[in-house]
Design an enzyme around this catalytic site. Structure first.
Site, mmCIF file in Angstrom:
data_model
loop_
_atom_site.group_PDB
_atom_site.id
_atom_site.type_symbol
_atom_site.label_atom_id
_atom_site.label_comp_id
_atom_site.label_asym_id
_atom_site.label_seq_id
_atom_site.Cartn_x
_atom_site.Cartn_y
_atom_site.Cartn_z
ATOM 1 N N ASP A 140 0.842 -1.355 0.132
ATOM 2 C CA ASP A 140 0.456 -0.334 0.699
ATOM 3 C C ASP A 140 0.728 1.245 0.250
ATOM 4 O O ASP A 140 2.206 1.137 0.757
ATOM 5 C CB ASP A 140 -0.930 -0.333 0.966
ATOM 6 C CG ASP A 140 -2.211 0.935 0.561
ATOM 7 O OD1 ASP A 140 -3.252 0.735 1.103
ATOM 8 O OD2 ASP A 140 -2.000 2.511 0.805
ATOM 9 N N CYS A 143 -14.492 -0.536 -8.538
ATOM 10 C CA CYS A 143 -15.013 0.281 -7.361
ATOM 11 C C CYS A 143 -15.095 1.723 -7.893
ATOM 12 O O CYS A 143 -16.799 2.227 -6.982
ATOM 13 C CB CYS A 143 -15.137 -0.091 -5.329
ATOM 14 S SG CYS A 143 -13.772 1.769 -5.192
#
Ligand code: SAH
Length: 391
Positions: A249, A335
């Site tokens: 990340d 998404c």
């Protein structure tokens, strides 16, 4: 309550239970109608169509009810109770395996502008409209009231979801109190949720079923989880017996949360995390994984940036498909609401063509049932994913 009238013929979509009234459909509004006000919407024939919250902008009204309504305590109680009953029907309430779920998903629960996620005995509320935010106290009371003693605190996290300057929304407890975090279970896997310091309400509940599916494939595999945030996919893979899991990340804070969650479960010695950009990581160290997960944030939130978003998805999937071991599995997600299933699949296909490898679709993934969408409001379907086998 103030009133608003639609142009002739513009009542059709509302009559079909679509909850958005676009500004172009509005003929006139009663004087003094302000952002956040409850408003009755009428057809040009003066037929009451529904009641919602007014907001200047592209979408003028988001409807909470198709017919008459008054937004009082009874109204919130009835709405939240309906949402609670669904989660109960889904087996998410009182479950011994899972103590985190979404209680209210905006339009999908007839409450546009409102998100409520439950972590153990705390509910975290996010208002996305001024109208909803103003009702936060009776909504919080309804959440506790319907919960059969399960929920005793409600935290308001609307500080970052309301456009700045519209409201003095800060974050804080509306009911009860707490330390700001809790350890919950999702399919028996343990996660620390930090709703005060975390992104959104603290956790991405929408990947619960897809993480479980990863668990079915992860035993004995070398797994790369990119855009890992709190490490949801990583922890499931480790619990399932993956030989090695790498989490990536760009945010150092996210990587620290992942490490914490790995430590709460088993397999920390098989796990390594990297605070790095996924694109760079894949280019430099993307080789030799049996499973790669790509779960980026929404690259496109609006239509006018959709093209750039598609280029991003293509580049990302290209790097993963190019690098993955023969026979390996790619869990790839989007998404972005404005990128639909077919467009996403075509974009991944374009990436595969460029990588020049045979690819099979094994699963088509979506959002779980505690993130429902109205059949009449297809915009509520936002999460899509594919599990691909790359030969
Ligand atoms: N898969 C996660 C949710 C992902 S949220 C889960 O199951 O919970 C998206 C994450 O992507 C955020 O944590 C954000 O910090 C991270 N991110 C955004 N851009 C990135 C980039 N270029 N490289 C790596 N991580 C990135």
């Amino acid at each position: 309550m103030k009133k608003l009238w639609l142009n002739k013929g513009k009542e059709q979509s509302v009559l079909r239970r679509h909850p958005w009234v676009f500004s172009g459909a509005v003929k006139k509004a009663e004087e003094g109608l302000q952002e956040g006000d409850p408003v009755e919407v009428y057809s040009s024939q003066n037929q009451l169509l529904g009641v919602g919250h007014y907001q200047p902008g592209n979408i003028s009204v988001r409807l909470l009810e198709f017919g008459p309504a008054i937004f009082n305590s009874e109204f919130w109680l009835q709405k939240i109770n309906q949402a609670y009953a669904l989660r109960k029907q889904l087996g998410l309430i009182g479950s011994k395996d899972t103590s985190a779920y979404r209680l209210v998903f905006a339009e999908g629960d007839g409450l546009p502008g409102l998100i409520v996620d439950v972590y153990g005995s705390t509910a975290v509320l996010q208002a996305h409209s001024l109208g909803m935010w103003r009702e936060r106290q009776p909504i919080a009371e309804a959440v506790v009231a319907v919960s059969e003693g399960q929920i005793n605190a409600v935290y308001d996290k609307s500080g970052e979801t309301l456009p700045a300057g519209q409201a003095n929304a800060g974050n804080g407890y509306l009911i009860g109190e707490g330390g700001g975090y809790d350890v919950v279970m999702e399919n028996r896997v343990r996660f620390k949720i930090d709703w005060v310091g975390g992104q959104k309400t603290g956790f991405f509940l929408d990947q619960r079923e897809n993480r479980a599916l990863l668990g079915q494939y992860a035993k004995g595999k070398r797994v790369l989880n990119t855009f890992c945030y709190t490490g949801g996919f990583s922890v499931y893979a480790l619990e399932a017996g993956a030989t090695e899991v790498h989490s990536v990340d760009v945010s150092a804070k996210a990587v620290a949360l992942t490490d914490e969650n790995v430590a709460l479960n088993s397999g920390a010695e098989r796990h390594q995390s990297f605070a790095m950009d996924t694109f760079v990581f894949l280019k430099e160290k993307g080789a030799d994984y049996d499973i790669i997960i790509l779960d980026p944030p929404a690259f496109a939130k609006r239509m006018n940036v959709r093209h750039n978003a598609l280029m991003g998805y293509k580049r990302l999937n290209y790097e993963a498909i190019r690098h993955i071991r023969p026979g390996g599995l790619l869990f790839t997600f989007s998404c972005s609401g404005v990128v639909d299933k077919l467009l996403f699949q075509n974009t991944v296909m374009a990436a595969a063509i460029e990588a020049n490898r045979p690819v099979k679709v094994l699963h088509q993934l979506s959002q779980p049932a505690d993130h429902p969408y109205s059949l009449y409001h297809p915009e509520g379907e936002y999460l899509k994913g594919l599990v691909l086998q790359v030969l």
